[in-house]
Design an enzyme around this catalytic site. Structure first.
Site, PDB file in Angstrom:
ATOM      1  CB  ALA A  37      -0.981   0.128   1.121  1.00  0.00           C
ATOM      2  CG  ASP A  38       0.084   4.354  -2.999  1.00  0.00           C
ATOM      3  OD1 ASP A  38      -0.733   4.520  -2.378  1.00  0.00           O
ATOM      4  OD2 ASP A  38       0.476   4.430  -4.361  1.00  0.00           O
ATOM      5  CB  SER A  39       0.865   8.058   0.811  1.00  0.00           C
ATOM      6  OG  SER A  39       1.928   8.042   1.428  1.00  0.00           O
TER       7      SER A  39
END
Length: 82
Positions: A37-39
């Protein structure tokens, strides 16, 4: 029993938001390292969880929520029941 029920529901939400298999979402799964997951993914996931559980997760708390279990514990400790 209710923790298991909450975890199952969260697995569905997390899998849908992060485009991963629900089987890959485990209590010890780390959002960034294990689920990639990214931001932006995390922001959208938090919004989905807030909608689902009618709870607000402040951004300063977000930094502490590194695993699926962390989120379960946070919700439980803030009065959310499965």
């Amino acid at each position: 029993m209710e923790i298991k029920k909450m975890l199952e529901k969260m697995k569905e939400i997390i899998a849908g938001q992060l485009n991963v298999n629900a089987e890959d979402v485990k209590p010890e799964s780390r959002f960034k390292e294990d689920l990639n997951a990214d931001s932006l993914d995390l922001f959208e996931l938090v919004m989905a969880l807030e909608d689902e559980y009618s709870v607000e997760i402040p951004s300063e708390e977000l930094e502490k929520l590194l695993t699926v279990q962390d989120v379960c514990d946070y919700l439980k400790n803030h009065g959310v029941e499965a």
